[in-house]
Design a protein around this motif. Structure first.
Motif, PDB file in Angstrom:
ATOM      1  N   PRO A  81       0.835  -1.209   0.000  1.00  0.00           N
ATOM      2  CA  PRO A  81       0.000   0.000   0.000  1.00  0.00           C
ATOM      3  C   PRO A  81       0.871   1.262   0.000  1.00  0.00           C
ATOM      4  O   PRO A  81       1.955   1.278   0.564  1.00  0.00           O
ATOM      5  CB  PRO A  81      -0.791  -0.108   1.308  1.00  0.00           C
ATOM      6  N   ASN A  82       0.367   2.278  -0.651  1.00  0.00           N
ATOM      7  CA  ASN A  82       1.083   3.554  -0.708  1.00  0.00           C
ATOM      8  C   ASN A  82       0.056   4.685  -0.579  1.00  0.00           C
ATOM      9  O   ASN A  82      -0.820   4.808  -1.418  1.00  0.00           O
ATOM     10  CB  ASN A  82       1.833   3.686  -2.027  1.00  0.00           C
ATOM     11  N   PRO A  83       0.145   5.442   0.524  1.00  0.00           N
ATOM     12  CA  PRO A  83       1.170   5.417   1.578  1.00  0.00           C
ATOM     13  C   PRO A  83       0.913   4.295   2.580  1.00  0.00           C
ATOM     14  O   PRO A  83      -0.183   3.758   2.660  1.00  0.00           O
ATOM     15  CB  PRO A  83       0.995   6.782   2.245  1.00  0.00           C
ATOM     16  N   ILE A  84       1.955   3.966   3.336  1.00  0.00           N
ATOM     17  CA  ILE A  84       1.850   2.950   4.376  1.00  0.00           C
ATOM     18  C   ILE A  84       2.658   3.399   5.591  1.00  0.00           C
ATOM     19  O   ILE A  84       3.745   3.983   5.441  1.00  0.00           O
ATOM     20  CB  ILE A  84       2.356   1.577   3.880  1.00  0.00           C
ATOM     21  N   ASN A  85       2.128   3.170   6.761  1.00  0.00           N
ATOM     22  CA  ASN A  85       2.864   3.413   7.994  1.00  0.00           C
ATOM     23  C   ASN A  85       3.828   2.248   8.185  1.00  0.00           C
ATOM     24  O   ASN A  85       3.407   1.108   8.392  1.00  0.00           O
ATOM     25  CB  ASN A  85       1.883   3.502   9.172  1.00  0.00           C
ATOM     26  N   GLU A  86       5.103   2.510   8.099  1.00  0.00           N
ATOM     27  CA  GLU A  86       6.092   1.439   8.120  1.00  0.00           C
ATOM     28  C   GLU A  86       6.120   0.676   9.437  1.00  0.00           C
ATOM     29  O   GLU A  86       6.671  -0.410   9.524  1.00  0.00           O
ATOM     30  CB  GLU A  86       7.490   2.001   7.824  1.00  0.00           C
ATOM     31  N   THR A 130       3.321  -0.245  11.036  1.00  0.00           N
ATOM     32  CA  THR A 130       2.027  -0.904  11.235  1.00  0.00           C
ATOM     33  C   THR A 130       2.202  -2.385  11.542  1.00  0.00           C
ATOM     34  O   THR A 130       1.597  -2.932  12.456  1.00  0.00           O
ATOM     35  CB  THR A 130       1.145  -0.737   9.984  1.00  0.00           C
ATOM     36  N   PHE A 131       3.031  -3.052  10.760  1.00  0.00           N
ATOM     37  CA  PHE A 131       3.265  -4.484  10.972  1.00  0.00           C
ATOM     38  C   PHE A 131       4.745  -4.751  10.748  1.00  0.00           C
ATOM     39  O   PHE A 131       5.260  -4.540   9.658  1.00  0.00           O
ATOM     40  CB  PHE A 131       2.423  -5.330  10.015  1.00  0.00           C
ATOM     41  N   THR A 132       5.422  -5.178  11.790  1.00  0.00           N
ATOM     42  CA  THR A 132       6.870  -5.380  11.692  1.00  0.00           C
ATOM     43  C   THR A 132       7.261  -6.824  11.953  1.00  0.00           C
ATOM     44  O   THR A 132       8.416  -7.127  12.222  1.00  0.00           O
ATOM     45  CB  THR A 132       7.608  -4.458  12.688  1.00  0.00           C
ATOM     46  N   VAL A 162       2.816 -11.255   4.688  1.00  0.00           N
ATOM     47  CA  VAL A 162       2.240 -11.968   5.836  1.00  0.00           C
ATOM     48  C   VAL A 162       0.901 -11.357   6.234  1.00  0.00           C
ATOM     49  O   VAL A 162      -0.064 -12.068   6.499  1.00  0.00           O
ATOM     50  CB  VAL A 162       3.210 -11.939   7.030  1.00  0.00           C
ATOM     51  N   TYR A 163       0.841 -10.031   6.276  1.00  0.00           N
ATOM     52  CA  TYR A 163      -0.406  -9.381   6.676  1.00  0.00           C
ATOM     53  C   TYR A 163      -0.942  -8.422   5.624  1.00  0.00           C
ATOM     54  O   TYR A 163      -2.111  -8.472   5.254  1.00  0.00           O
ATOM     55  CB  TYR A 163      -0.227  -8.610   7.994  1.00  0.00           C
ATOM     56  N   GLU A 164      -0.103  -7.514   5.117  1.00  0.00           N
ATOM     57  CA  GLU A 164      -0.592  -6.466   4.240  1.00  0.00           C
ATOM     58  C   GLU A 164      -1.147  -7.005   2.924  1.00  0.00           C
ATOM     59  O   GLU A 164      -2.080  -6.436   2.360  1.00  0.00           O
ATOM     60  CB  GLU A 164       0.480  -5.417   3.963  1.00  0.00           C
ATOM     61  N   TYR A 165      -0.591  -8.096   2.393  1.00  0.00           N
ATOM     62  CA  TYR A 165      -1.140  -8.650   1.153  1.00  0.00           C
ATOM     63  C   TYR A 165      -2.611  -9.040   1.320  1.00  0.00           C
ATOM     64  O   TYR A 165      -3.463  -8.620   0.525  1.00  0.00           O
ATOM     65  CB  TYR A 165      -0.316  -9.845   0.700  1.00  0.00           C
ATOM     66  N   PRO A 166      -2.965  -9.834   2.351  1.00  0.00           N
ATOM     67  CA  PRO A 166      -4.393 -10.154   2.515  1.00  0.00           C
ATOM     68  C   PRO A 166      -5.249  -8.918   2.790  1.00  0.00           C
ATOM     69  O   PRO A 166      -6.370  -8.811   2.289  1.00  0.00           O
ATOM     70  CB  PRO A 166      -4.405 -11.115   3.711  1.00  0.00           C
ATOM     71  N   ALA A 167      -4.727  -7.986   3.604  1.00  0.00           N
ATOM     72  CA  ALA A 167      -5.490  -6.777   3.894  1.00  0.00           C
ATOM     73  C   ALA A 167      -5.680  -5.934   2.639  1.00  0.00           C
ATOM     74  O   ALA A 167      -6.778  -5.420   2.372  1.00  0.00           O
ATOM     75  CB  ALA A 167      -4.784  -5.962   4.985  1.00  0.00           C
ATOM     76  N   GLU A 168      -4.627  -5.791   1.857  1.00  0.00           N
ATOM     77  CA  GLU A 168      -4.677  -5.004   0.624  1.00  0.00           C
ATOM     78  C   GLU A 168      -5.671  -5.614  -0.359  1.00  0.00           C
ATOM     79  O   GLU A 168      -6.468  -4.897  -0.985  1.00  0.00           O
ATOM     80  CB  GLU A 168      -3.270  -4.952   0.019  1.00  0.00           C
TER      81      GLU A 168
END
Length: 324
Positions: A164-169, A171-173, A179-185
């Motif tokens: 995602p753009n923008p993204i809070n770097e 958010t998930f570390t 692992v997370y952003e792909y399913p959420a996106e």
């Protein structure tokens, strides 16, 4: 349980990673944009994997990251080279590969031009769309002219998540963004398409949602529950939720469990689920085991086994209009 049987699968989720694409990412310091190194790909190694995994045909697409760094001409050039490489792979192996064209998605006119060229001249089997570009998600009205052009051609559209753009770097570390952003996106994009009635307004497109539907089995009931309240408050317009959902297809890339597949069946039907591997983003020996596990668990599960031929093969044949 169902006895083991050989079903030559159709893999609707696999990728190409070309030299031109890698060089363009490297030139823009984007090789690790998704927090995971991009793999090497060539068609001989891919076919060898397919043979070992009992896969008859694979659908090639460009993965993430989207090759867009502010220069439209450069992006168009790289994307054209990727599409021509996929077309070449299919010409050399017409019974093993299909492919869905990438687009310079940051520019709608350029995307329409590339889609028409890929479908009408290069012989693409469909179109791959990124879930978002520069913070603009599929479902936004800016994409309507592109969807109209694809609808006129009855195109298959394969979705793929991007960073995602923008993204809070922060958010998930806990690991790479897949692992997370792909399913959420993916879920964000698909719900946005549903909320804007994309699939019912353009009924001749067929949209494939990756990675076993991502968070859709959880998000859909929330959408259905909240929709009457939003409509009553004037916070949304009419949404044909069931009509839009009925036109979505799903792949099983990522090695989902039978439990995850059954959750997916709460938002779709067995004739809309297809096999997928995500080759070559997992080392081949591991991916062979993952693909075999998914296949075997489907065959051995009482509820899923009766649909095994469709999930592993027949649904994709129908979607891409391939004669058996």
């Amino acid at each position: 349980m169902c006895a083991q049987k050989n079903i030559p699968a159709i893999d609707v989720h696999s990728h190409v990673v070309t030299d031109e694409y890698l060089k363009y990412l490297a030139d823009n310091n984007a090789l690790m944009e998704d927090g995971y190194p991009l793999p090497f790909w060539d068609e001989r190694a891919h076919i060898a994997f397919m043979d070992s995994a009992e896969i008859e045909r694979s659908v090639l697409t460009l993965s993430s990251p989207q090759p867009w760094f502010g220069n439209l001409d450069e992006s168009r050039k790289v994307i054209r080279s990727v599409n021509e490489r996929m077309a070449k792979a299919k010409r050399a192996n017409p019974d093993r590969f299909l492919w869905c064209a990438a687009l310079p998605q940051s520019n709608i006119n350029a995307s329409i031009e590339e889609a028409i060229y890929a479908l009408d001249t290069l012989g693409a089997d469909g179109i791959k769309l990124a879930t978002s570009v520069d913070g603009v998600y599929l479902g936004d009205s800016i994409y309507d002219p592109l969807m109209k052009a694809l609808d006129e051609r009855g195109a298959v559209i394969i979705l793929h998540p991007v960073k995602p753009n923008p993204i809070n770097e922060s958010t998930f570390t806990g690991g790479p963004i897949f692992v997370y952003e792909y399913p959420a996106e993916t879920t964000r994009a698909v719900l946005n398409m549903v909320a804007h009635n994309v699939m019912t307004r353009y009924p001749d497109i067929k949209v494939v949602v990756p990675h076993a539907g991502s968070f859709m089995p959880y998000a859909v009931p929330r959408l259905k529950g909240g929709y009457p309240l939003l409509l009553q408050q004037g916070l949304t317009g009419p949404i044909d939720i069931e009509g839009n959902l009925s036109r979505l297809y799903y792949d099983l890339a990522g090695g989902p469990s039978t439990e995850a597949i059954k959750m997916l069946l709460t938002v779709t039907t067995p004739d809309h689920i297809m096999f997928g591997t995500d080759y070559p983003f997992v080392p081949t020996p591991i991916l062979e085991k993952v693909a075999a596990k998914v296949r075997n668990e489907i065959l051995q599960d009482t509820e899923l086994a009766e649909h095994a031929d469709d999930i592993l093969r027949n649904n994709a044949l129908k979607l891409f209009k391939i004669e058996k």
